[in-house]
Design a protein around this motif. Structure first.
Motif, PDB file in Angstrom:
ATOM      1  N   GLY A   1      24.549   3.441  -8.790  1.00  0.00           N
ATOM      2  CA  GLY A   1      23.881   2.521  -9.701  1.00  0.00           C
ATOM      3  C   GLY A   1      23.559   3.140 -11.049  1.00  0.00           C
ATOM      4  O   GLY A   1      23.797   4.316 -11.314  1.00  0.00           O
TER       5      GLY A   1
ATOM      6  N   PHE B   1      26.290  -6.025  -4.237  1.00  0.00           N
ATOM      7  CA  PHE B   1      26.014  -5.709  -5.642  1.00  0.00           C
ATOM      8  C   PHE B   1      24.668  -6.353  -6.014  1.00  0.00           C
ATOM      9  O   PHE B   1      24.453  -7.539  -5.742  1.00  0.00           O
TER      10      PHE B   1
ATOM     11  N   THR C   1      16.210 -11.080  -9.876  1.00  0.00           N
ATOM     12  CA  THR C   1      17.084 -10.280  -9.019  1.00  0.00           C
ATOM     13  C   THR C   1      18.252 -11.151  -8.547  1.00  0.00           C
ATOM     14  O   THR C   1      18.044 -12.258  -8.049  1.00  0.00           O
TER      15      THR C   1
ATOM     16  N   TYR D   1      20.524   2.665 -14.500  1.00  0.00           N
ATOM     17  CA  TYR D   1      19.167   2.237 -14.844  1.00  0.00           C
ATOM     18  C   TYR D   1      18.998   2.319 -16.355  1.00  0.00           C
ATOM     19  O   TYR D   1      19.495   3.248 -17.008  1.00  0.00           O
TER      20      TYR D   1
ATOM     21  N   SER E   1      21.595  -6.790  -9.073  1.00  0.00           N
ATOM     22  CA  SER E   1      21.104  -6.660 -10.436  1.00  0.00           C
ATOM     23  C   SER E   1      19.631  -7.040 -10.453  1.00  0.00           C
ATOM     24  O   SER E   1      19.252  -8.109  -9.968  1.00  0.00           O
ATOM     25  N   SER E   2      18.813  -6.160 -11.008  1.00  0.00           N
ATOM     26  CA  SER E   2      17.374  -6.409 -11.090  1.00  0.00           C
ATOM     27  C   SER E   2      16.912  -6.236 -12.531  1.00  0.00           C
ATOM     28  O   SER E   2      17.099  -5.172 -13.124  1.00  0.00           O
ATOM     29  N   SER E   3      16.293  -7.292 -13.089  1.00  0.00           N
ATOM     30  CA  SER E   3      15.827  -7.271 -14.478  1.00  0.00           C
ATOM     31  C   SER E   3      14.342  -7.611 -14.510  1.00  0.00           C
ATOM     32  O   SER E   3      13.897  -8.539 -13.821  1.00  0.00           O
TER      33      SER E   3
ATOM     34  N   GLN F   1      16.272  -2.699 -16.661  1.00  0.00           N
ATOM     35  CA  GLN F   1      17.462  -3.254 -16.009  1.00  0.00           C
ATOM     36  C   GLN F   1      18.046  -2.211 -15.061  1.00  0.00           C
ATOM     37  O   GLN F   1      18.246  -1.059 -15.449  1.00  0.00           O
ATOM     38  N   GLU F   2      18.306  -2.626 -13.824  1.00  0.00           N
ATOM     39  CA  GLU F   2      18.972  -1.757 -12.858  1.00  0.00           C
ATOM     40  C   GLU F   2      20.101  -2.522 -12.187  1.00  0.00           C
ATOM     41  O   GLU F   2      19.946  -3.690 -11.812  1.00  0.00           O
ATOM     42  N   VAL F   3      21.233  -1.866 -12.032  1.00  0.00           N
ATOM     43  CA  VAL F   3      22.366  -2.418 -11.274  1.00  0.00           C
ATOM     44  C   VAL F   3      22.770  -1.367 -10.248  1.00  0.00           C
ATOM     45  O   VAL F   3      22.765  -0.161 -10.543  1.00  0.00           O
ATOM     46  N   ARG F   4      23.102  -1.809  -9.052  1.00  0.00           N
ATOM     47  CA  ARG F   4      23.505  -0.859  -8.017  1.00  0.00           C
ATOM     48  C   ARG F   4      24.422  -1.535  -6.986  1.00  0.00           C
ATOM     49  O   ARG F   4      24.426  -2.761  -6.837  1.00  0.00           O
TER      50      ARG F   4
ATOM     51  N   LYS G   1      21.895 -10.990  -6.235  1.00  0.00           N
ATOM     52  CA  LYS G   1      22.666 -10.238  -5.252  1.00  0.00           C
ATOM     53  C   LYS G   1      23.995 -10.935  -4.986  1.00  0.00           C
ATOM     54  O   LYS G   1      24.051 -12.168  -4.903  1.00  0.00           O
TER      55      LYS G   1
END
Length: 223
Positions: A97, A26, A16, A99, A28-30, A80-83, A18
């Motif tokens: 975001g 912002f 993760t 996904y 990003s979580s992978s 993968q999520e970005v928000r 930030k």
């Protein structure tokens, strides 16, 4: 007396990141997940009970054929999520975001014995692949400190492919079935909150749910 055993290995990694600005954060979580499992059962007595007469050898009596029955699973998933989570000045805040998920799996079962006319008893393999892409957004409005209203929506697109393969004389020969499917969904959500104080709050929530479908397939002999 075929040795029975089970092996189940899991591997999970996540990252993760930030980045904070004056307007918001912002994120990003992978994640990556892998599972590999093997379960070996002893089918000797079952095979002897059902098929033993065909292998009887008088005057010595029936012959037990070692009949291992292993099942396996090999699964991998990447997400993968970005928000963006806002921190605006004022009563309005937003979350925006995207996904993405990609998964593959391979499952199967192997019952080799007893062999009849050169064919193993039963073998099944099911490779599977899936993809999901989604976009989401949420708007929150707080006209006063005690009241908070929000509305959000998520739009998703999903696809999967699956290949079912059966082989062996118990199955009556070879079957090969391939399945492909795609679908999409839009799911809204609405909430309203009222805070009496820091310890008491009431809220109402309404949302539409969605769960993606799957595949059920059987050999043609069972259709």
């Amino acid at each position: 007396d075929v040795g029975e055993s089970t092996r189940d290995q899991w591997s999970f990694e996540g990252l993760t990141v930030k980045y904070k600005t004056d307007l918001g954060t912002f994120i990003s979580s992978s994640t990556w997940f892998h599972r590999e499992a093997l379960d070996n059962e002893d089918g000797t007595e079952a095979s002897q009970t059902v098929f033993g007469p065909a292998y009887a050898t008088p005057p010595l009596g029936p012959v037990y054929l070692p009949s291992p029955a292993p099942s396996f699973l090999d699964l991998t998933s990447f997400t993968q999520e970005v928000r963006f989570e806002s921190s605006f000045e004022g009563p309005l805040q937003v979350i925006l975001g995207g996904y993405y998920n990609h998964g593959t799996s391979h499952t199967g079962q192997d019952i080799t014995e007893p062999v009849v006319a050169g064919q193993p008893g039963y073998i099944q393999e099911v490779p599977h692949a899936s993809n999901e892409v989604a976009e989401f957004g949420d708007v929150t409005y707080a006209p006063i400190d005690a009241v908070e209203l929000s509305a959000g929506v998520r739009a998703a697109s999903l696809q999967f492919k699956q290949h079912n393969f059966w082989y062996g004389w118990i199955n009556g020969g070879t079957n090969d079935v391939q399945i492909a499917h795609s679908e999409s969904a839009v799911t809204p959500r609405y909430t309203a909150k009222y805070k009496f104080n820091s310890d008491a709050m009431v809220y109402a929530s309404a949302a539409k749910g969605f769960r993606n479908g799957g595949a059920n397939s059987v050999p043609s002999q069972c259709g």
